[in-house]
Design an enzyme around this catalytic site. Structure first.
Site, PDB file in Angstrom:
ATOM      1  N   SER A  28       0.805  -1.223   0.000  1.00 41.09           N
ATOM      2  CA  SER A  28       0.000   0.000   0.000  1.00 41.09           C
ATOM      3  C   SER A  28       0.833   1.266   0.000  1.00 41.09           C
ATOM      4  O   SER A  28       0.457   2.259  -0.630  1.00 41.09           O
ATOM      5  CB  SER A  28      -0.942   0.015   1.205  1.00 41.09           C
ATOM      6  N   HIS A  37       0.583   4.589   4.282  1.00 42.86           N
ATOM      7  CA  HIS A  37      -0.241   5.187   3.232  1.00 42.86           C
ATOM      8  C   HIS A  37       0.144   6.649   3.023  1.00 42.86           C
ATOM      9  O   HIS A  37       0.401   7.080   1.897  1.00 42.86           O
ATOM     10  CB  HIS A  37      -1.720   5.096   3.585  1.00 42.86           C
TER      11      HIS A  37
END
Length: 134
Positions: free
Chosen positions: A66, A117
């Site tokens: 991610s 993230h």
């Protein structure tokens, strides 16, 4: 720092990350070149993991690509903001909506590494300045 980018905690996690790569990586790879994209992708993932290592407690464990995928979103936002690659209005809206959904879902679900993230996104945005030079 690198192996966690290639491990996932469930099939759904692997599927979502693979689908994101399938949708968003080709255009950026065409823009940067194959080798620059590979370096960019790995650098975003590593920087996201380094930031996680610095901010999270020593016992924190995470897996997934991610951080690197959010790096791709960071590159797209850089290109959209600086108008260095043409994106239609609908393309821009899709990227922004999916970025917001990704960030929100990270904050609404437990066990998600939001540091990676956000770190991946910021890394991608900033690294695009270096990698996108012709």
């Amino acid at each position: 720092m690198a192996t966690s980018m290639f491990l996932h905690n469930s099939f759904a996690h692997l599927l979502f990350n693979s689908f994101s790569l399938f949708l968003f990586a080709p255009r950026l790879e065409r823009e940067l070149s194959r080798y620059k994209f590979l370096g960019f992708y790995i650098a975003c993932g590593l920087l996201a993991n380094v930031l996680t290592f610095i901010i999270q407690p020593a016992y924190y464990s995470h897996v997934g690509a991610s951080g690197a995928i959010f790096g791709i979103f960071g590159a797209y936002i850089y290109f959209i903001r600086n108008k260095t690659i043409y994106f239609t209005k609908s393309d821009q809206q899709i990227v922004i909506v999916l970025l917001i959904i990704g960030l929100l879902s990270g904050f609404l679900n437990s066990g998600v590494n939001n540091v990676a993230h956000i770190g991946g996104f910021i890394s991608g945005y900033l690294l695009t300045i270096l990698f996108a030079r012709k």
